[in-house]
Design a protein around this motif. Structure first.
Motif, PDB file in Angstrom:
ATOM      1  N   TRP A 327      -9.462   2.969  20.427  1.00 21.58           N
ATOM      2  CA  TRP A 327      -8.835   1.724  19.993  1.00 21.58           C
ATOM      3  C   TRP A 327      -7.987   1.994  18.756  1.00 21.58           C
ATOM      4  O   TRP A 327      -8.100   3.039  18.115  1.00 21.58           O
ATOM      5  CB  TRP A 327      -9.901   0.676  19.671  1.00 21.58           C
ATOM      6  N   ALA A 329      -5.815  -0.532  15.511  1.00 25.11           N
ATOM      7  CA  ALA A 329      -5.542  -1.878  15.007  1.00 25.11           C
ATOM      8  C   ALA A 329      -4.629  -1.789  13.791  1.00 25.11           C
ATOM      9  O   ALA A 329      -4.599  -0.777  13.090  1.00 25.11           O
ATOM     10  CB  ALA A 329      -6.846  -2.571  14.630  1.00 25.11           C
ATOM     11  N   TYR A 337      -3.826  -7.173  14.894  1.00 28.30           N
ATOM     12  CA  TYR A 337      -3.452  -6.807  16.260  1.00 28.30           C
ATOM     13  C   TYR A 337      -4.292  -5.595  16.659  1.00 28.30           C
ATOM     14  O   TYR A 337      -4.278  -4.567  15.988  1.00 28.30           O
ATOM     15  CB  TYR A 337      -1.964  -6.495  16.324  1.00 28.30           C
ATOM     16  N   VAL A 338      -5.027  -5.712  17.773  1.00 26.24           N
ATOM     17  CA  VAL A 338      -5.942  -4.663  18.219  1.00 26.24           C
ATOM     18  C   VAL A 338      -5.595  -4.253  19.640  1.00 26.24           C
ATOM     19  O   VAL A 338      -5.371  -5.112  20.506  1.00 26.24           O
ATOM     20  CB  VAL A 338      -7.414  -5.149  18.191  1.00 26.24           C
ATOM     21  N   ALA A 362      -8.021 -12.221  15.827  1.00 29.01           N
ATOM     22  CA  ALA A 362      -7.190 -11.094  16.217  1.00 29.01           C
ATOM     23  C   ALA A 362      -6.547 -11.346  17.564  1.00 29.01           C
ATOM     24  O   ALA A 362      -7.072 -12.078  18.403  1.00 29.01           O
ATOM     25  CB  ALA A 362      -8.035  -9.821  16.280  1.00 29.01           C
TER      26      ALA A 362
END
Length: 404
Positions: A327, A329, A337-338, A362
């Motif tokens: 992931w 972010a 924002y992820v 988010a």
């Protein structure tokens, strides 16, 4: 602080101060070198900038003929800093690392996947393992000879029992193993990790994937190991080898515990004494009862901050069936924002669950596997050659005199 621990520190401090008195850096300081613990408490901090200004041997407190090794930090927070150790310093480095709670045994095959070139981390792990009779596999994470595909092959074929790496590396191995069709690593008994803050959820996920415990260590190139994990998952500072303080940058004051930035005075160090060295890592230090019975202080390493660990915790609390391992972010004017890598069949559920876990704070986007970690990085075979000067017809001589 326990009185016995204070006595150990007080017994080692005079030698540490005497060593500092031989260092050009500390001799040049206007205040000289403190004479005792009371004076040490008011002594100016030693900073990373000080170490950079002293490059390469301004901190050296012994004759160069006594040095065993020279190292530099990774430079992730700026210009690398130099550090050096005598053979006697190495005896202490090895002893601290070998305290790892799962032990190092002659029956172990130990894959070391941290840097060797210039940095300390790979060398100290190897030395500690060899001192206990283990077999070392020097995989290195800066070498083209050991891409992820090769690492997974070594883990499987050599029946590796212990590994030493960044936590993130273990997830990359898992992805590479899946691409290689390798799922069985029964010999693996623990994954030793350091170099990154680690949330409980990510630790649990790594352990679940590999079916082996994840054991943390904490330290730096300038100091060696500073903390090790107990059976209850808590990192205990080696306060029998160093004096630890917590610095509050808003007030400029230090305390024995609490939240702030770590300050270390090494008590067993000949070549490069460090008095009140401001490592700068954000930590929480506490004294108190631990179920393991240790009276050493407990440290929680926050790295970039508790908010990042909380975000990581949410990502790795997603069900393992979703297969989310990677992931990223960032914050912008519009908020957080992820992005998460996830297969199409789990796309909706993963975005829904993570958005809910973050309480709507988010924008979560699912991207296909291979977006954040390219498949080629996980599957590429070793591509390494020695430099050549003579080539035959049709050979690619643009690679002449180059290493790959």
């Amino acid at each position: 602080m326990n009185s016995d621990l204070a006595k150990i520190q007080d017994s080692l401090l005079p030698a540490a101060l005497a060593a500092a008195a031989k260092s050009p850096f500390y001799r040049r300081r206007r205040d000289g070198v403190p004479a005792n613990r009371a004076e040490l408490a008011d002594y100016p901090l030693t900073t990373k900038a000080d170490l950079r200004d002293a490059y390469p041997f301004g901190m050296l407190a012994v004759d160069r003929s006594r040095l065993a090794t020279y190292h530099e930090s990774s430079g992730t927070t700026g210009t690398p800093t130099a550090s050096y150790y005598t053979k006697e310093d190495w005896d202490d480095l090895v002893e601290r690392y070998a305290r790892v709670r799962v032990g190092l045994e002659p029956s172990d095959t130990f894959l070391v996947r941290t840097p060797y070139a210039l940095m300390l981390t790979g060398h100290v792990a190897q030395a500690a393992a060899l001192s206990r009779g283990a077999t070392v596999v020097p995989a290195d994470n800066r070498s083209l000879a050991t891409p992820y595909r090769k690492v997974v092959q070594l883990l499987h074929d050599l029946e590796v029992t212990l590994t030493w790496s960044l936590p993130t590396d273990t997830l990359l191995w898992a992805a590479a193993a899946a691409h290689a069709g390798l799922r069985d690593f029964p010999a693996l008994r623990a994954l030793l990790v350091a170099g990154e803050p680690l949330s409980e959820a990510r630790r649990d996920r790594i352990a679940e994937i590999w079916r082996a415990p994840v054991v943390q260590e904490y330290g730096s190139s300038e100091t060696g190991g500073l903390a090790g994990e107990c059976p209850h998952g808590r990192l205990h500072l080696w306060a029998d080898r160093a004096i630890f303080e917590v610095y509050d940058p808003s007030t400029g004051r230090c305390a024995a515990e609490g939240a702030g930035e770590l300050v270390v005075t090494m008590l067993v160090r000949e070549a490069m004494p460090l008095l009140r060295y401001h490592i700068g890592d954000r930590v929480e230090v506490s004294y108190g009862d631990c179920p393991c019975g240790s009276e050493l202080p407990v440290v929680r390493v926050l790295g970039r901050g508790a908010a990042v660990l909380d975000l990581e915790e949410a990502v790795f609390r997603l069900p393992i069936s979703y297969g989310v391992m990677f992931w990223r972010a960032r914050r912008s004017d519009r908020g957080l924002y992820v992005q998460i890598e996830v297969a199409d069949r789990y796309r909706y559920a993963a975005v829904r669950d993570l958005t809910a876990a973050l309480a709507g704070d988010a924008l979560v986007e699912a991207v296909p596997p291979g977006t954040l970690v390219p498949v080629a990085a996980l599957t590429a075979p070793p591509e390494i050659m020695k430099p050549r000067s003579f080539y035959g017809p049709g050979e690619d001589w643009d690679r002449a005199l180059r290493y790959y």
